[in-house]
Design an enzyme around this catalytic site. Structure first.
Site, short mmCIF file in Angstrom:
data_model
loop_
_atom_site.label_atom_id
_atom_site.label_comp_id
_atom_site.label_asym_id
_atom_site.label_seq_id
_atom_site.Cartn_x
_atom_site.Cartn_y
_atom_site.Cartn_z
N TYR A 72 0.85 -1.20 0.06
CA TYR A 72 -0.02 0.01 -0.25
C TYR A 72 0.86 1.12 -0.01
O TYR A 72 0.44 2.21 -0.62
CB TYR A 72 -0.94 0.11 1.25
CG TYR A 72 -1.84 0.99 1.06
CD1 TYR A 72 -3.29 0.89 0.57
CD2 TYR A 72 -1.52 2.40 1.52
CE1 TYR A 72 -4.19 1.63 0.66
CE2 TYR A 72 -2.71 3.33 1.39
CZ TYR A 72 -3.84 3.02 0.90
OH TYR A 72 -4.98 3.98 0.92
N PHE A 124 -8.03 19.20 -25.23
CA PHE A 124 -8.62 17.97 -25.35
C PHE A 124 -10.03 17.86 -24.65
O PHE A 124 -10.18 18.61 -23.77
CB PHE A 124 -7.73 16.78 -24.94
CG PHE A 124 -8.47 15.53 -25.36
CD1 PHE A 124 -8.74 15.29 -26.86
CD2 PHE A 124 -8.80 14.48 -24.32
CE1 PHE A 124 -9.19 14.02 -27.14
CE2 PHE A 124 -9.53 13.53 -24.74
CZ PHE A 124 -9.54 12.96 -26.07
N ASP A 125 -11.01 16.90 -25.30
CA ASP A 125 -12.33 17.32 -24.50
C ASP A 125 -12.33 17.10 -23.03
O ASP A 125 -13.04 17.61 -22.23
CB ASP A 125 -13.24 16.15 -25.29
CG ASP A 125 -12.85 14.53 -25.03
OD1 ASP A 125 -11.72 14.45 -24.63
OD2 ASP A 125 -13.59 13.71 -25.51
N ASP A 215 -0.12 19.11 -21.44
CA ASP A 215 -0.85 17.76 -21.63
C ASP A 215 -0.01 16.89 -22.40
O ASP A 215 -0.21 17.15 -23.58
CB ASP A 215 -2.43 18.35 -21.91
CG ASP A 215 -3.27 17.01 -22.23
OD1 ASP A 215 -2.62 15.82 -22.08
OD2 ASP A 215 -4.42 17.33 -22.54
N ALA A 217 0.12 13.73 -23.12
CA ALA A 217 -0.36 11.95 -23.70
C ALA A 217 0.65 11.74 -24.72
O ALA A 217 0.99 10.48 -24.59
CB ALA A 217 -1.70 12.13 -24.10
N LYS A 258 -1.44 6.37 -23.71
CA LYS A 258 -0.89 6.66 -25.32
C LYS A 258 0.70 6.39 -25.25
O LYS A 258 1.29 5.16 -25.34
CB LYS A 258 -1.10 8.28 -25.56
CG LYS A 258 -2.45 8.31 -25.90
CD LYS A 258 -3.42 8.38 -24.61
CE LYS A 258 -4.87 9.26 -24.92
NZ LYS A 258 -5.52 9.17 -23.62
N HIS A 450 -20.58 12.86 -26.13
CA HIS A 450 -20.42 12.00 -27.38
C HIS A 450 -20.23 10.33 -26.97
O HIS A 450 -20.34 9.69 -27.50
CB HIS A 450 -19.02 12.58 -27.94
CG HIS A 450 -17.73 12.48 -27.11
ND1 HIS A 450 -17.71 13.57 -26.20
CD2 HIS A 450 -16.82 11.92 -27.04
CE1 HIS A 450 -16.62 13.69 -25.81
NE2 HIS A 450 -15.82 12.58 -26.18
N1 F0G Z 1 -5.25 14.71 -22.89
C1 F0G Z 1 -5.33 14.26 -24.35
C2 F0G Z 1 -4.47 15.21 -25.22
C3 F0G Z 1 -5.94 13.14 -24.69
O1 F0G Z 1 -5.74 12.64 -25.96
C4 F0G Z 1 -6.62 12.35 -23.77
C5 F0G Z 1 -7.12 11.09 -23.80
C6 F0G Z 1 -6.70 12.73 -22.30
C7 F0G Z 1 -6.03 13.81 -22.21
C8 F0G Z 1 -7.09 11.95 -21.23
O2 F0G Z 1 -6.62 10.90 -20.98
O3 F0G Z 1 -8.30 9.26 -21.35
O4 F0G Z 1 -6.50 8.56 -20.06
O5 F0G Z 1 -8.15 10.08 -19.19
N2 F0G Z 1 -7.54 10.79 -25.14
C9 F0G Z 1 -8.13 9.56 -25.67
C10 F0G Z 1 -8.39 9.65 -27.11
C11 F0G Z 1 -9.40 9.07 -24.68
O6 F0G Z 1 -8.99 8.96 -27.76
O7 F0G Z 1 -7.96 10.51 -27.70
P1 F0G Z 1 -7.47 9.67 -20.51
#
Ligand code: F0G
Length: 458
Positions: A72, A124-125, A215, A217, A258, A450
């Site tokens: 833990y 990003f969304d 950000d 990823a 990613k 979406h």
């Molecule tokens: N930032 C970026 C640029 C992303 O592409 C994503 C996720 C996230 C943050 C959030 O990360 O999914 O681990 O919580 N993108 C995926 C996509 C879902 O299909 O592009 P997460």
């Protein structure tokens, strides 16, 4: 003869996939309310919904899974990951989270207040949703070139420094808790940000005393593009470039699903102890104790290994060449795609593909449904459904880019799969005039609609 490029790995384990019939797919997509997220994965032949968590782990990553320490507190897996993050990114402090949006939740809980303004490059969304959920505003400062899929620019993810300074001068500094630079910029088409642009953003931010967070990823793919396209970097290793990129940031959020090639995981990388201490409170509250956050020990081990594999040049070259291989087949047939090709995906310009459909009928979603029916290929809409409604006016937002994204999972599909995908898209392109009706929304959630939206033929 010049030897061709070939994959930098060989395949040790396979998973069967099944091609359905067109009649089956017509039934299934109707049952799924024309929302591709509602399809069962066995009803999909080639799954390009996302490159997130869908990659193939290596033998070394699977071996690391067996060495996970599930204590833990103070697990050796935590220290293994901490060392890897520090080694690769240079950030001294880190918090593990279960995925990228969890890192956003922890960071934003620490920094953002109601009414704040967060400039960035096409957030990003999930990032935007976490900002808007806090009744604050994401302001897009991406360069204009990004919004024209035909303009050739090597770094379409760049921040327009004039737009950024305008936001910084027109608003009180205390209302701008951070600037977010997304590397690569997913929403504008997996487009990279140049090192020069990162330096400039850092300089402007310092002038106003505002921290910059990446950000991250797809940070390794971003570094690959810098090596290939930016003057002065061709002889530098990916890891040297990565280190320099992060040297211009105060912290990072990471979806490890990613570029770190794991199926689940994320983290927050931080430079300042004071922010780490404040963020730790939220991390413990939302994710878990600081030495595991949202992750098991075995997952932290696989992630540490994945960070090294994801920043190897030969791997990145294989990956990005595969994405470009698909993009070139489409471009050669006159199919409108975001150019230059992105790092993780090919983005089809749906407004140019189906110019006769009105924007109110969700053009990119319509195209994604047609592609699924044609060949069982699941793509995703990055357009007006994903853009949600404006939180103030309640009206649909229609972004400049209405895209269908073909996200390529890492080390998962072969180039024959790419040829199949291209053929399916070309078939839809050839019958595009017969697609005379789009889609309408029947039911939607107030945010991130979406994922669960229900649609019907317009
Ligand atoms: N930032 C970026 C640029 C992303 O592409 C994503 C996720 C996230 C943050 C959030 O990360 O999914 O681990 O919580 N993108 C995926 C996509 C879902 O299909 O592009 P997460």
């Amino acid at each position: 003869m010049k030897l061709p490029k070939a994959e930098s790995y060989k395949i040790k384990m396979v998973e069967a996939i099944r091609l359905s019939t067109m009649d089956e797919r017509v039934t299934w997509i109707k049952k799924a309310n024309y929302n591709l997220f509602n399809l069962k994965s066995d009803h999909v032949f080639i799954d390009l919904l996302t490159d997130s968590g869908t990659g193939a782990m290596s033998d070394k990553q699977w071996s690391e899974m067996m060495l996970g320490d599930e204590s833990y507190a103070g697990a050796s897996s935590y220290y293994k990951l901490k060392n890897a993050i520090q080694d690769i990114t240079g950030f001294e402090y880190f918090l593990p989270t279960h995925q990228g949006r969890a890192a956003e939740n922890v960071l934003f809980s620490t920094l953002i207040k109601k009414g704040d303004i967060i400039p960035g490059n096409s957030h990003f969304d999930t990032t935007k949703a976490h900002i808007e959920h806090r009744k604050s505003y994401a302001v897009d400062c991406t360069i204009n070139e990004a919004f024209d899929t035909e303009v050739n620019h090597p770094f379409k993810g760049n921040i327009d420094i004039v737009k950024l300074e305008k936001v910084l001068t027109e608003n009180p500094v205390e209302k701008i808790p951070l600037i977010i630079v997304t590397i690569t910029c997913n929403s504008s088409g997996g487009q990279p940000v140049s090192m020069q642009n990162m330096k400039k953003v850092s300089k402007v931010a310092k002038k106003y005393g505002i921290p910059v967070y990446y950000d991250s990823a797809r940070f390794a793919e971003n570094a690959y593009f810098i090596k290939k396209r930016e003057k002065g970097y061709s002889d530098k290793s990916i890891r040297e470039i990565v280190k320099e990129m992060f040297s211009y940031a105060d912290g990072m959020t990471m979806s490890s699903k990613k570029d770190a090639i794991v199926n689940m995981g994320g983290f927050l990388g931080l430079r300042q102890k004071e922010i780490f201490d404040r963020a730790s409170v939220f991390n413990i509250l939302y994710e878990g104790f600081n030495t595991y956050g949202g992750m098991s020990g075995r997952d932290m081990n696989a992630l540490a290994q994945g960070l090294y594999e994801g920043t190897e040049f030969s791997y990145l070259e294989t990956r990005i060449n595969q994405v470009a291989f698909l993009g070139q087949m489409l471009k050669d047939k006159g199919i409108p795609v975001q150019f230059p090709f992105g790092g993780h995906a090919i983005f089809v310009d749906a407004k140019k593909f189906l110019p006769h459909l009105p924007k109110e009928e969700f053009v990119a979603q319509t195209l994604a449904v047609e592609l699924y029916i044609e060949g069982g290929v699941r793509a995703v809409e990055i357009g007006s459904i994903m853009a949600d409604r404006d939180p103030d006016s309640g009206l649909n937002r229609y972004p400049d880019l209405e895209l269908m994204r073909l996200a390529i999972p890492r080390r998962t599909y072969t180039n024959d799969h790419m040829k199949y995908i291209a053929a399916a898209i070309i078939n839809v392109f050839e019958r595009r005039d017969k697609i005379t009706k789009g889609l309408k929304i029947v039911k939607e959630a107030p945010i991130l609609r979406h994922f669960t939206v229900e649609l019907d033929r317009a």
